[in-house]
Design an enzyme around this catalytic site. Sequence first.
Site, PDB file in Angstrom:
ATOM      1  N   ASP A  52       2.441   9.999  -2.887  1.00 56.18           N
ATOM      2  CA  ASP A  52       3.340   9.090  -3.527  1.00 56.18           C
ATOM      3  C   ASP A  52       4.653   9.837  -4.024  1.00 56.18           C
ATOM      4  OD1 ASP A  52       4.621   6.546  -4.132  1.00 56.18           O
ATOM      5  OD2 ASP A  52       3.074   5.862  -5.591  1.00 56.18           O
ATOM      6  N   CYS A  69       6.979   8.953  -7.231  1.00 58.42           N
ATOM      7  CA  CYS A  69       6.341   7.670  -8.191  1.00 58.42           C
ATOM      8  C   CYS A  69       6.760   7.745  -9.765  1.00 58.42           C
ATOM      9  CB  CYS A  69       4.980   7.824  -7.957  1.00 58.42           C
ATOM     10  SG  CYS A  69       4.205   6.488  -8.717  1.00 58.42           S
ATOM     11  N   ASN A 108      -2.550   1.197  -9.173  1.00 57.36           N
ATOM     12  CA  ASN A 108      -1.977   1.172 -10.628  1.00 57.36           C
ATOM     13  C   ASN A 108      -0.452   0.870 -10.758  1.00 57.36           C
ATOM     14  OD1 ASN A 108      -1.017   3.793  -9.917  1.00 57.36           O
ATOM     15  ND2 ASN A 108      -1.711   4.730 -11.739  1.00 57.36           N
ATOM     16  N   PHE A 149       2.595  -1.387 -11.196  1.00 53.62           N
ATOM     17  CA  PHE A 149       2.654  -2.847 -11.960  1.00 53.62           C
ATOM     18  C   PHE A 149       4.116  -3.140 -12.547  1.00 53.62           C
ATOM     19  CE2 PHE A 149       1.916   0.513 -15.097  1.00 53.62           C
ATOM     20  CZ  PHE A 149       2.732   0.164 -16.137  1.00 53.62           C
ATOM     21  N   HIS A 187       7.436  11.162 -11.732  1.00 59.92           N
ATOM     22  CA  HIS A 187       6.202  11.919 -12.369  1.00 59.92           C
ATOM     23  C   HIS A 187       5.593  12.475 -11.036  1.00 59.92           C
ATOM     24  CE1 HIS A 187       4.391   7.658 -13.003  1.00 59.92           C
ATOM     25  NE2 HIS A 187       3.890   7.964 -11.804  1.00 59.92           N
ATOM     26  N   ASN A 188       5.968  12.670  -9.961  1.00 59.18           N
ATOM     27  CA  ASN A 188       5.263  13.074  -8.821  1.00 59.18           C
ATOM     28  C   ASN A 188       6.771  13.903  -8.112  1.00 59.18           C
ATOM     29  OD1 ASN A 188       2.681  12.043  -9.222  1.00 59.18           O
ATOM     30  ND2 ASN A 188       2.609  10.821  -7.749  1.00 59.18           N
ATOM     31  N   PRO A 190       2.724   5.110 -19.550  1.00 57.14           N
ATOM     32  CA  PRO A 190       1.918   3.865 -19.563  1.00 57.14           C
ATOM     33  C   PRO A 190       0.499   4.176 -20.137  1.00 57.14           C
ATOM     34  CG  PRO A 190       2.235   4.492 -17.384  1.00 57.14           C
ATOM     35  CD  PRO A 190       2.947   5.584 -18.249  1.00 57.14           C
ATOM     36  N   MET A 236      -3.558  -1.322 -18.357  1.00 53.69           N
ATOM     37  CA  MET A 236      -3.111  -2.637 -18.252  1.00 53.69           C
ATOM     38  C   MET A 236      -3.382  -3.597 -19.372  1.00 53.69           C
ATOM     39  SD  MET A 236      -5.161  -4.499 -15.157  1.00 53.69           S
ATOM     40  CE  MET A 236      -4.745  -6.193 -15.334  1.00 53.69           C
ATOM     41  N   HIS A 265       1.710  11.596 -17.656  1.00 54.22           N
ATOM     42  CA  HIS A 265       2.433  10.389 -17.137  1.00 54.22           C
ATOM     43  C   HIS A 265       1.763   9.343 -17.250  1.00 54.22           C
ATOM     44  CE1 HIS A 265      -0.887  10.302 -14.186  1.00 54.22           C
ATOM     45  NE2 HIS A 265      -0.326   9.631 -13.394  1.00 54.22           N
TER      46      HIS A 265
END
Length: 394
Positions: A69, A72, A156, A158, A264-265, A296, A299, A320
């Site tokens: 990803d 991301c 994850n 959101f 963060h990737n 973060p 949730m 992250h």
Amino acid sequence: MPEIINPKLLSWASEIDAETIRQAEKTARLPIVEGHVALMPDAHVGIGATVGSVIPTKGAVIPSAVGVDIGCGMIAAELDVTESQLPDNLELLLHRIERAVPAGVGRGHEGKRGEAAASAGKAADAWMAAHRPATLLSADQADKAGRQFGSLGSGNHFFELCVDERSRVWVVLHSGSRGIGNQLAQAHITKAKRLAKEAMLKLEDPDLAWFVQGTPEFDAYVTDMLWAQDYAKANRAQMMEAAIAEVLAFLGTGTVTRTVNCHHNFTQPEVHDGRELWVTRKGAIRADTGDLGVIPGSMGTRSYIVAGKGTAASWKSCSHGAGRRHSRTQARKLFSPADLAEQMTGKTWLKGRAAALVDEIPTAYKDIDQVMADQADLVEVLHTLHQVLNYKGT
């Protein structure tokens, strides 16, 4: 402060399992690693390289260390609205966000109507026309990348409406480069593994294969990575535009006063102690002095707006997020939809899809407050955000 696992591996994680350390040690022993690998407080096992790790390499890049990803990251927008201006019932806003920002595995704006879908389509066409990866995209890939531009994805990823310690309202969003980023990454990881096999490199994990700087394969990967990273950033910006329009229309007031956007990737060339290195952050944020970031939690917990402290030992990085304590498979075995509903008490969320979201239950993640305490030497907390509405793809 970090724990010295060995001279090639430092860890800021107070909660970490032996398997994660063993995986990180494999990366740290690679001949292309210059200095030590830094494990962030949210570190956990990933594919090839550890999620929540910072890897400095000399003259080479590991595609699987960036991950599938690519790019991301997080975006958070502060509004000049306070909690007192929010209605007691946010269900209508949740449904409006769901219509404006498509989410879920493989989903995009296909079949969608309305202003948000039309805006995303125009933005996608303009962005795709102005940006070209090294890899020639097939017609199907280009079409899918266009349809998924301005969409959230699953897992994850959101959208959240949050309130900080001053009662200010924030819009927070987490997403990446969607299907096209994954496809490009997988192709390059496969190519790196093939080259390593042809060169008869003895790798402890084939997924740790790398490209050497100055080769066509390296150049093609970096070009595609930067393209996917830019796609991810533009994708977040498009979703944020659509989401904020819905939030402000719903509230009937408000403007954006500040925005924080961070990857963060990713990997990029940096100079540390006079050494020119490629620094790869897999599930880690750059936290140089004054860098703003969004960290973060899960949730049902908290998120943080932070400023970096530029700590050299972490390669000027931080976590992250909270980091998984249990894998998705384990979480589904350990917890029930009722458990998730209990932990989401008092929040507006997709409770009718609890069975599909149970692997995202807060207790499947590490304690975000402990994660933040572990990295007090890496970042300064500027604002603490409490979620009042959560929207995830299933």
